[in-house]
Motif scaffolding. Structure first.
Motif, PDB file in Angstrom:
ATOM      1  N   UNK A   8      25.595  27.623  20.156  1.00 31.69           N
ATOM      2  CA  UNK A   8      26.017  26.578  21.076  1.00 31.69           C
ATOM      3  C   UNK A   8      24.978  26.298  22.137  1.00 31.69           C
ATOM      4  N   UNK A   9      25.383  25.565  23.183  1.00 32.84           N
ATOM      5  CA  UNK A   9      24.450  25.129  24.219  1.00 32.84           C
ATOM      6  C   UNK A   9      24.553  25.954  25.498  1.00 32.84           C
ATOM      7  N   UNK A  10      25.584  26.770  25.612  1.00 37.06           N
ATOM      8  CA  UNK A  10      25.811  27.570  26.828  1.00 37.06           C
ATOM      9  C   UNK A  10      25.408  29.024  26.574  1.00 37.06           C
ATOM     10  N   UNK A  11      24.290  29.418  27.162  1.00 41.13           N
ATOM     11  CA  UNK A  11      23.783  30.776  26.940  1.00 41.13           C
ATOM     12  C   UNK A  11      24.639  31.850  27.603  1.00 41.13           C
ATOM     13  N   UNK A  12      25.503  31.434  28.511  1.00 40.85           N
ATOM     14  CA  UNK A  12      26.298  32.425  29.247  1.00 40.85           C
ATOM     15  C   UNK A  12      27.638  32.735  28.570  1.00 40.85           C
ATOM     16  N   UNK A  13      27.948  32.007  27.489  1.00 43.51           N
ATOM     17  CA  UNK A  13      29.249  32.183  26.846  1.00 43.51           C
ATOM     18  C   UNK A  13      29.326  33.548  26.158  1.00 43.51           C
ATOM     19  N   UNK A  14      30.519  34.115  26.120  1.00 43.18           N
ATOM     20  CA  UNK A  14      30.722  35.399  25.450  1.00 43.18           C
ATOM     21  C   UNK A  14      30.618  35.230  23.934  1.00 43.18           C
ATOM     22  N   UNK A  15      29.982  36.193  23.293  1.00 40.47           N
ATOM     23  CA  UNK A  15      29.751  36.105  21.846  1.00 40.47           C
ATOM     24  C   UNK A  15      30.624  37.099  21.086  1.00 40.47           C
ATOM     25  N   UNK A  16      30.799  36.833  19.798  1.00 41.56           N
ATOM     26  CA  UNK A  16      31.506  37.749  18.902  1.00 41.56           C
ATOM     27  C   UNK A  16      30.797  37.757  17.551  1.00 41.56           C
ATOM     28  N   UNK A  17      31.095  38.743  16.751  1.00 42.43           N
ATOM     29  CA  UNK A  17      30.516  38.815  15.402  1.00 42.43           C
ATOM     30  C   UNK A  17      31.186  37.762  14.528  1.00 42.43           C
ATOM     31  N   UNK A  18      30.371  36.950  13.864  1.00 39.10           N
ATOM     32  CA  UNK A  18      30.924  35.884  13.018  1.00 39.10           C
ATOM     33  C   UNK A  18      31.503  36.419  11.716  1.00 39.10           C
ATOM     34  N   UNK A  19      31.081  37.617  11.332  1.00 39.84           N
ATOM     35  CA  UNK A  19      31.512  38.162  10.047  1.00 39.84           C
ATOM     36  C   UNK A  19      30.657  37.680   8.891  1.00 39.84           C
ATOM     37  N   UNK A  20      29.661  36.856   9.196  1.00 37.72           N
ATOM     38  CA  UNK A  20      28.740  36.332   8.172  1.00 37.72           C
ATOM     39  C   UNK A  20      27.341  36.810   8.532  1.00 37.72           C
ATOM     40  N   UNK A  21      26.726  37.565   7.645  1.00 37.89           N
ATOM     41  CA  UNK A  21      25.456  38.226   7.937  1.00 37.89           C
ATOM     42  C   UNK A  21      24.394  37.267   8.430  1.00 37.89           C
ATOM     43  N   UNK A  22      24.232  36.123   7.768  1.00 33.50           N
ATOM     44  CA  UNK A  22      23.137  35.217   8.093  1.00 33.50           C
ATOM     45  C   UNK A  22      23.452  34.302   9.277  1.00 33.50           C
ATOM     46  N   UNK A  23      24.674  34.382   9.796  1.00 33.51           N
ATOM     47  CA  UNK A  23      25.009  33.644  11.012  1.00 33.51           C
ATOM     48  C   UNK A  23      24.939  34.573  12.218  1.00 33.51           C
ATOM     49  N   UNK A  24      25.363  35.802  12.037  1.00 31.74           N
ATOM     50  CA  UNK A  24      25.309  36.772  13.130  1.00 31.74           C
ATOM     51  C   UNK A  24      26.380  36.509  14.171  1.00 31.74           C
ATOM     52  N   UNK A  25      26.018  36.653  15.439  1.00 26.66           N
ATOM     53  CA  UNK A  25      26.984  36.429  16.507  1.00 26.66           C
ATOM     54  C   UNK A  25      27.127  34.950  16.823  1.00 26.66           C
ATOM     55  N   UNK A  32      29.725  32.077  19.551  1.00 20.38           N
ATOM     56  CA  UNK A  32      30.623  32.036  20.710  1.00 20.38           C
ATOM     57  C   UNK A  32      32.043  32.512  20.366  1.00 20.38           C
ATOM     58  N   UNK A  33      32.658  33.160  21.321  1.00 17.01           N
ATOM     59  CA  UNK A  33      33.978  33.764  21.135  1.00 17.01           C
ATOM     60  C   UNK A  33      35.016  32.752  20.658  1.00 17.01           C
ATOM     61  N   UNK A  34      34.931  31.516  21.137  1.00 19.90           N
ATOM     62  CA  UNK A  34      35.958  30.515  20.837  1.00 19.90           C
ATOM     63  C   UNK A  34      35.674  29.726  19.553  1.00 19.90           C
ATOM     64  N   UNK A  35      34.568  29.998  18.883  1.00 24.49           N
ATOM     65  CA  UNK A  35      34.263  29.320  17.625  1.00 24.49           C
ATOM     66  C   UNK A  35      34.956  30.040  16.466  1.00 24.49           C
ATOM     67  N   UNK A  36      35.069  29.307  15.328  1.00 22.65           N
ATOM     68  CA  UNK A  36      35.608  29.912  14.113  1.00 22.65           C
ATOM     69  C   UNK A  36      34.675  29.612  12.952  1.00 22.65           C
ATOM     70  N   UNK A  37      34.818  30.388  11.898  1.00 22.75           N
ATOM     71  CA  UNK A  37      34.119  30.134  10.636  1.00 22.75           C
ATOM     72  C   UNK A  37      35.136  29.572   9.649  1.00 22.75           C
ATOM     73  N   UNK A  38      34.777  28.441   9.031  1.00 25.00           N
ATOM     74  CA  UNK A  38      35.647  27.854   8.021  1.00 25.00           C
ATOM     75  C   UNK A  38      34.854  27.582   6.753  1.00 25.00           C
ATOM     76  N   UNK A  39      35.526  27.696   5.615  1.00 28.49           N
ATOM     77  CA  UNK A  39      34.919  27.268   4.355  1.00 28.49           C
ATOM     78  C   UNK A  39      34.840  25.743   4.373  1.00 28.49           C
ATOM     79  N   UNK A  40      33.754  25.209   3.795  1.00 30.25           N
ATOM     80  CA  UNK A  40      33.542  23.773   3.835  1.00 30.25           C
ATOM     81  C   UNK A  40      34.734  23.004   3.284  1.00 30.25           C
ATOM     82  N   UNK A  41      35.355  23.490   2.223  1.00 32.32           N
ATOM     83  CA  UNK A  41      36.438  22.742   1.580  1.00 32.32           C
ATOM     84  C   UNK A  41      37.625  22.518   2.522  1.00 32.32           C
ATOM     85  N   UNK A  42      37.763  23.363   3.549  1.00 33.51           N
ATOM     86  CA  UNK A  42      38.873  23.221   4.496  1.00 33.51           C
ATOM     87  C   UNK A  42      38.566  22.212   5.601  1.00 33.51           C
ATOM     88  N   UNK A  43      37.363  21.684   5.574  1.00 31.48           N
ATOM     89  CA  UNK A  43      36.936  20.745   6.618  1.00 31.48           C
ATOM     90  C   UNK A  43      36.745  19.335   6.085  1.00 31.48           C
TER      91      UNK A  43
END
Length: 455
Positions: free
Chosen positions: A226-243, A245-256
């Motif tokens: 994201x654009x805010x460097x101060x936001x809290x981060x979390x593990x995305x659960x996807x190796x190549x994405x890494x951490x 922002x806490x409020x983001x989610x990971x979705x499969x493309x077909x669900x979008x």
């Protein structure tokens, strides 16, 4: 007088037909001559190269094939094939000496006009021809510059489905030459000057590569952090994405998506009627994200039905050398449809902004995902089923819009820098070409001081 024993005076009476001869006459370049190739050397075809003799290494002589002419250097020095002196004798393969000029004589490669010099004694296959030079009257380096600048042997090629040229046709082609002493001065001057130009070009090309890496890094950070460097981060659960922002989610493309991923039509691209819908194929767009005007093809409306594109549709390449490449259909004036090697993604805009997805497809995360897919397959192909499971970072739609706006500004600045560098490279290449042309046609005088100052 035998081959290799002639002097310059033996060519006084040779007549030429080149238009450049009149230019020399006007400039009073009396020490220049136009001479057919056969007067300055021996033209000879290569030999058959059986499969059993191919792919060997550690033997005496390189055995070059037409594809080896793709090397970006004066000399041929790399090949996958070597041959022994004994095998060369059995095959009746002529061993061409160092500094022989070699080129294609059969096939579409004739039209490419690629000429190289041999870096050592070598053999060539029967789709190639060699010109063994009489170094008493002709400099190999001068000849290299001359033919690469002025020769186009496609116009003398034998007609038919397979172009070809013979030694007789080549022998009557005329070359423009001053004395061998002056040829060597010209070649030495061009060696040094072109090397300087090439170094500048190489440096600017490296700058382009750095800007390309910077582009991917900026995009990757924006779509994963994201654009805010101060936001809290979390593990995305996807190796190549890494951490992320806490409020983001990971979705499969077909669900979008608002509709399932869709393959294009397999109709042949035969028409270029501007009144018909444009037929977008995998070769119609590059990494710049724009359609190539010269690649325009169209389909009749009755064949385009069901494959029309809408504003914001994203096309994924599913196979071939550019598999994974993407194109955002946006701002196009007119109707367009798409071909079968492409897959259309139409996003649900209340979940996913189309251009955000496009930027995501330019990130390091996307390229890492592609590499994972490739390691799981025997051929480089990404089907709609695999694209369905592409993991995408999903912030709120408003945040996606802000990221797109930020990246638009950054990419425009990088585009301008890359465009300026590309123009500079183009100008340098054109200058290099013009310089060689002036030198090998006598329009630029090369003196002892010129050659010495460049050495």
């Amino acid at each position: 007088m035998g081959f290799g024993e002639r002097g310059w005076g033996d060519f006084e009476g040779v007549e030429g037909k080149s238009v450049i001869k009149e230019i020399w006459h006007d400039n009073k370049l009396t020490d220049w001559r136009i001479v057919p190739l056969k007067r300055f050397g021996l033209l000879k075809g290569g030999a058959g190269f059986p499969i059993a003799a191919q792919g060997l290494s550690g033997l005496e002589f390189p055995f070059y094939k037409v594809k080896d002419l793709q090397e970006n250097d004066f000399f041929l020095s790399k090949t996958e094939h070597y041959i022994s002196h004994e095998t060369a004798l059995k095959l009746g393969a002529f061993i061409f000496p160092k500094n022989t000029l070699v080129f294609a004589k059969v096939g579409e490669a004739v039209k490419l006009n690629r000429y190289k010099l041999l870096s050592m004694s070598s053999c060539i296959d029967n789709n190639m021809m060699g010109y063994v030079i009489d170094h008493n009257v002709l400099s190999s380096k001068y000849l290299y510059y001359l033919v690469n600048q002025t020769f186009d042997i496609s116009y003398i090629a034998n007609p038919g489905p397979v172009p070809s040229v013979g030694s007789r046709q080549m022998g009557y082609l005329e070359i423009s030459v001053p004395t061998v002493k002056k040829q060597r001065k010209i070649a030495a001057y061009l060696d040094k000057t072109c090397a300087t130009i090439d170094k500048v070009i190489e440096a600017k090309q490296k700058q382009l590569e750095i800007l390309d890496d910077l582009r991917k890094s900026i995009i990757h950070k924006a779509v994963t952090r994201g654009l805010d460097d101060s936001v809290e981060l979390k593990d995305s659960g996807v190796e190549w994405i890494g951490k992320m922002p806490q409020h983001w989610v990971i979705e499969k493309l077909k669900r979008l998506l608002s509709q399932p991923l869709m393959y294009g039509t397999n109709e042949a691209a035969e028409l270029d009627d501007p009144e018909y819908p444009r037929y977008i194929r995998i070769t119609d767009f590059g990494d710049s994200g724009t359609l190539k005007p010269e690649a325009f093809k169209s389909l009749p409306p009755d064949k385009a039905i069901g494959y029309y594109l809408e504003e914001g549709d994203l096309l994924f390449a599913r196979s071939g050398a550019t598999v994974g490449k993407t194109f955002l259909f946006s701002g196009y004036k007119g109707l367009a449809c798409f071909a079968g090697y492409l897959i259309r993604a139409r996003t649900n805009k209340i979940k996913l902004v189309p251009k955000y997805l496009y930027y995501f497809s330019k990130s390091h995360a996307y390229f890492a995902w592609k590499n994972v897919i490739f390691t799981q397959a025997t051929i480089q192909n990404i089907s709609a089923t695999k694209y369905d499971y592409l993991p995408v970072t999903v912030p709120s739609v408003r945040e996606q819009q802000l990221i797109v706006q930020y990246l638009d500004i950054k990419m425009k600045a990088l585009d301008n820098m890359q465009s300026n560098l590309s123009e500079q490279i183009s100008t340098l290449k054109q200058y290099r070409k013009s310089l060689i042309h002036e030198c090998v046609t006598g329009k630029r005088r090369i003196t002892e001081n010129n050659a010495r100052n460049k050495s």
